[in-house]
Write a protein that holds these residues in place. Structure first.
Motif, mmCIF file in Angstrom:
data_model
loop_
_atom_site.group_PDB
_atom_site.id
_atom_site.type_symbol
_atom_site.label_atom_id
_atom_site.label_comp_id
_atom_site.label_asym_id
_atom_site.label_seq_id
_atom_site.Cartn_x
_atom_site.Cartn_y
_atom_site.Cartn_z
ATOM 1 N N ASN A 1 -5.092 48.508 46.093
ATOM 2 C CA ASN A 1 -4.406 47.585 46.973
ATOM 3 C C ASN A 1 -3.622 48.403 47.981
ATOM 4 O OD1 ASN A 1 -2.596 45.200 47.852
ATOM 5 N ND2 ASN A 1 -3.972 44.306 46.338
ATOM 6 N N TYR B 1 -0.765 36.926 34.308
ATOM 7 C CA TYR B 1 -0.746 38.103 35.154
ATOM 8 C C TYR B 1 0.707 38.491 35.383
ATOM 9 C CZ TYR B 1 -0.234 41.009 39.199
ATOM 10 O OH TYR B 1 0.169 42.027 40.027
ATOM 11 N N SER C 1 3.015 42.011 37.111
ATOM 12 C CA SER C 1 2.898 43.262 37.852
ATOM 13 C C SER C 1 2.747 44.449 36.901
ATOM 14 C CB SER C 1 4.142 43.459 38.725
ATOM 15 O OG SER C 1 4.131 44.721 39.346
ATOM 16 N N GLU D 1 3.280 46.696 41.267
ATOM 17 C CA GLU D 1 2.429 45.905 42.138
ATOM 18 C C GLU D 1 3.254 44.793 42.788
ATOM 19 O OE1 GLU D 1 -1.830 46.149 39.807
ATOM 20 O OE2 GLU D 1 -0.407 44.590 39.239
ATOM 21 N N ARG E 1 -4.934 41.352 41.029
ATOM 22 C CA ARG E 1 -3.559 40.854 40.912
ATOM 23 C C ARG E 1 -3.639 39.342 40.663
ATOM 24 N NH1 ARG E 1 0.036 44.594 45.148
ATOM 25 N NH2 ARG E 1 -0.779 46.584 44.349
#
Length: 542
Positions: free
Chosen positions: A112, A142, A144, A165, A173
Motif C-alpha cells: 500500500n 480487520y 491495522s 496500516e 486492508r
C-alpha cells in the motif's frame, strides 16, 4: 566514528544518535531526511525514507543498506490532541521520483502507499494500540497490522514508533468494493463507503452531517457528527453523499423506533449486530474513553454483498487501558459506553446506537456469545498477559533508548492517572494488573450472564434490602456500608436486556435509593457493582 560521520549525510557527529550510542537494534530502522523542508500538519512534505530490517532474530545496524524501502514519501503530522506533544506521530504516503503514489509491501504487511508512524508518547507502556489491534483481530475483524520500529529523523534519534496500516479501502486492508464517480444509481450507488464519528481536527477534513438522534445524556445541544472517510467528500458525487447520509439517517430512525427489535423490518435490516458487538467488546475490555464517540469507524458494502452498516475497524487506543485521569477512565468497573453518565458536559458524548441495541435480546445474546468465545480462547487472562510479555521482550533493549530520548517515566503527562509508574516495567505491570481486573469485572457484568440469582456469599461489603418487594413502580433499596463508596446499579429483565443503569455515591452507614423500573409486571434482576464485588437480587414488580 569517521564511518558514522560519512554515512551519506544521515548521521550527525554531534547528534543524539551518537550520544545515545544508537548503532544497532533488533527492530527495523526507519530513516527520514527532509532535506531542509519542514514537516507540518498538512499538506504533506516530500522527504526521503529508508527502511532497514534484517529479520526478527538478527541485528539491524545503521550502516546496513536499506533493504525494505529506499525512496520518497509525502509526510505530515497526524493526530488531534496528541499534536501538542514533542514526540509527533506521522502519516505518510510512499511516492516515486515523479511524486506519484507508490504501493510497497512493508515489513510483511500487504502493499500500500499509506502508512502511519504512531509515536506512543504519553502512553508509556508503548503497547496499548498494538494490544487493541490484536484483540480486534482475535474477534475476526480487520484491524491495522502493526510493527515496532525505531525512527531517525534528519540524523536525530526519535525513539520507538509503531508502524501501522492506515484505515482505507484496499485489498489487504478493508476490502469493500471500490466506488467511482460513475457509480450513481442502482446497486453500484450502495457501496462501498467508510464513514466515522470523530473530531474535525486531525481527521483529514470536516465534511459530513449531523445525526438526527441526540447522543446519550446530551444537555447542551451536543450532536453526533458523521464524517465522510471513503470516498473523501471532494471525491464523492452529490448522489453518493445524499445516499450515504439518507441510508444512515433511515437506519438510525428505525433503531430509535418502537419496532426496532423486529427481525425483518427492525434495525437488523440496516445494521450488522455482530460487528457492533465486537467493537463493543474491544472498547469495553480496554475501557476506551474515546471509544464510540471519537475515532469511531463504520463501513457499508454494496447491497448485493449484504451491505449493512458495520462497525469498525477499531482505532485509537492510546487513552484506553486506564491511561486517563478523568471520567473514571482508569477504574476497572463501569461501562465505557455510559461515559455520559459520568461526564455529561463533554462536547463529544456517546452515540445512542449501542445502548439501544442492548435493549434487544438478540444483540445481548450475540454480544455474550462473542465474549464467551474470546474468554475461552485468545482473551484468557493468561494468554493476554503472555502476549504483553512477548511485546515487552521485543522492546526490552530499545525502550531504554526511547526513554533516554524522551525522559518521561515517572513524569505526569496529560492525562496519566496518578501515581505514575517510575519505570517502564512498572508500566507493563500496571497494564497487566489492570487488564486482569477489568476482565474479571466484565466476567461478572457482561449482559447475558443472568444465570445465578440471589447468590449468598459468606461475607459482603454492603448489605442490601429491598422493601417492599414486590413493588409497584419504583424499587426501594436500603443499603448499609461500613465506609463511603461509589456503586453502580443495573436493572435487567430475564432476557438479559439492560433497562436502567445509574451511579450512586453512598455515605457511611445507611442509604436509601429508589430505582424506577420501566416495564410490565414480572421478575427483574438488580445487579449492584461495588469496588470489590458484584451482588445480584431478584425484584418482583406488581
Amino acid at each position: 566514528m569517521k564511518k558514522l560521520i560519512g554515512l551519506c549525510g544521515w548521521l550527525l557527529f554531534q547528534g543524539s544518535i551518537y550520544a545515545q550510542g544508537f548503532y544497532s537494534t533488533n527492530l527495523p530502522i526507519v530513516m527520514i531526511e527532509t532535506e531542509g523542508r519542514t514537516i507540518v500538519d498538512e499538506p504533506k512534505t516530500t522527504v526521503k525514507i529508508k527502511i532497514i530490517y534484517n529479520g526478527p532474530d538478527k541485528i539491524t545496524s545503521l550502516t546496513d543498506a536499506p533493504n525494505i524501502y529506499d525512496g520518497f514519501a509525502g509526510i505530515e503530522f497526524r493526530g488531534s490532541s496528541s499534536q501538542m506533544f514533542p514526540k509527533k506521530s506521522y502519516g505518510f504516503e510512499l511516492r516515486d521520483a515523479q511524486g506519484e503514489n507508490k504501493e510497497v509491501a512493508l515489513l510483511g504487511m500487504p502493499k500500500n502507499e499509506d502508512w502511519i508512524l504512531f509515536a506512543s508518547y504519553n502512553e508509556k507502556s508503548l503497547i496499548h494500540n498494538v494490544l487493541a489491534m490484536k484483540m480486534a483481530n482475535d474477534l475476526g475483524m480487520y484491524a491495522s497490522r502493526t510493527h515496532y520500529v525505531e525512527l531517525v529523523l534528519n540524523g536525530r534519534y526519535e525513539g520507538i514508533y509503531v508502524l501501522m496500516e492506515k484505515i482505507k479501502r484496499s485489498n489487504g486492508r478493508l476490502g469493500i468494493t471500490k466506488i467511482s464517480t460513475t457509480d450513481n444509481s442502482g446497486d453500484a450507488l450502495t457501496g462501498g463507503y467508510i464513514f466515522k464519528i470523530d473530531k474535525t481536527t486531525g481527521s483529514g477534513g470536516s465534511a459530513g452531517w449531523y445525526s438526527q438522534i441526540p447522543p446519550l445524556k446530551a444537555s447542551r445541544g451536543q450532536r453526533t457528527l458523521y464524517l465522510y472517510e471513503y470516498p473523501k467528500f471532494d471525491d464523492m458525487t452529490s448522489e453518493q453523499r445524499l445516499y450515504l447520509r439518507n441510508y444512515v439517517t433511515t437506519a438510525e430512525s428505525v433503531l430509535n423506533g418502537a419496532t426496532f427489535r423486529d427481525s425483518v423490518n427492525g434495525y437488523r435490516r440496516y445494521f450488522d449486530p455482530l460487528s457492533f458487538a465486537q467493537i463493543f467488546l474491544v472498547n469495553e475490555a480496554s475501557k476506551n474513553v474515546d471509544g464510540y464517540r471519537i475515532s469511531s469507524f463504520f463501513h457499508k458494502e454494496r447491497d448485493s454483498k449484504k451491505g449493512k452498516i458495520k462497525a469498525g475497524p477499531a482505532w485509537d487506543y492510546d487513552l484506553a487501558f486506564a491511561n486517563v485521569d478523568y471520567c473514571q477512565g482508569n477504574q476497572t468497573y463501569g461501562w465505557a459506553y455510559l461515559y455520559g453518565d459520568i461526564c455529561p458536559d463533554d462536547n463529544w458524548l456517546m452515540p445512542f446506537q449501542w445502548k439501544r441495541m442492548l435493549e434487544d435480546p438478540y444483540f445481548v445474546n450475540t454480544l455474550y456469545g462473542e465474549y464467551k468465545r474470546m474468554r475461552a480462547g485468545p482473551w484468557k487472562t493468561e494468554r493476554l498477559n503472555a502476549y504483553i510479555d512477548s511485546l515487552a521482550t521485543t522492546l526490552q533493549s530499545s525502550q531504554q533508548r526511547n526513554f533516554q530520548r524522551w525522559p518521561v517515566l515517572g513524569v505526569y503527562l496529560w492525562p496519566n492517572p496518578k501515581p505514575v509508574p517510575t519505570t517502564w516495567q512498572g508500566e507493563i505491570n500496571e497494564l497487566k494488573n489492570w487488564l486482569s481486573a477489568r476482565l474479571a469485572w466484565l466476567d461478572a457484568s457482561m449482559p447475558g450472564t443472568l444465570t445465578s440469582i440471589d447468590p449468598s456469599p459468606a461475607a459482603t461489603e454492603i448489605s442490601v434490602e429491598l422493601a417492599p418487594n414486590p413493588f409497584s413502580e419504583q424499587a426501594r433499596l436500603v443499603l448499609k456500608t461500613p465506609r463511603p463508596m461509589e456503586i453502580l446499579t443495573e436493572v435487567f429483565d430475564l432476557n438479559g436486556r439492560l433497562l436502567d443503569t445509574k451511579l450512586h455515591f453512598l455515605e457511611h452507614a445507611k442509604n436509601e435509593i429508589s430505582l424506577p423500573v420501566a416495564g410490565p409486571s414480572g421478575t427483574y434482576i438488580l445487579r449492584i457493582h461495588t469496588p470489590r464485588e458484584v451482588l445480584q437480587k431478584k425484584m418482583m414488580k406488581r
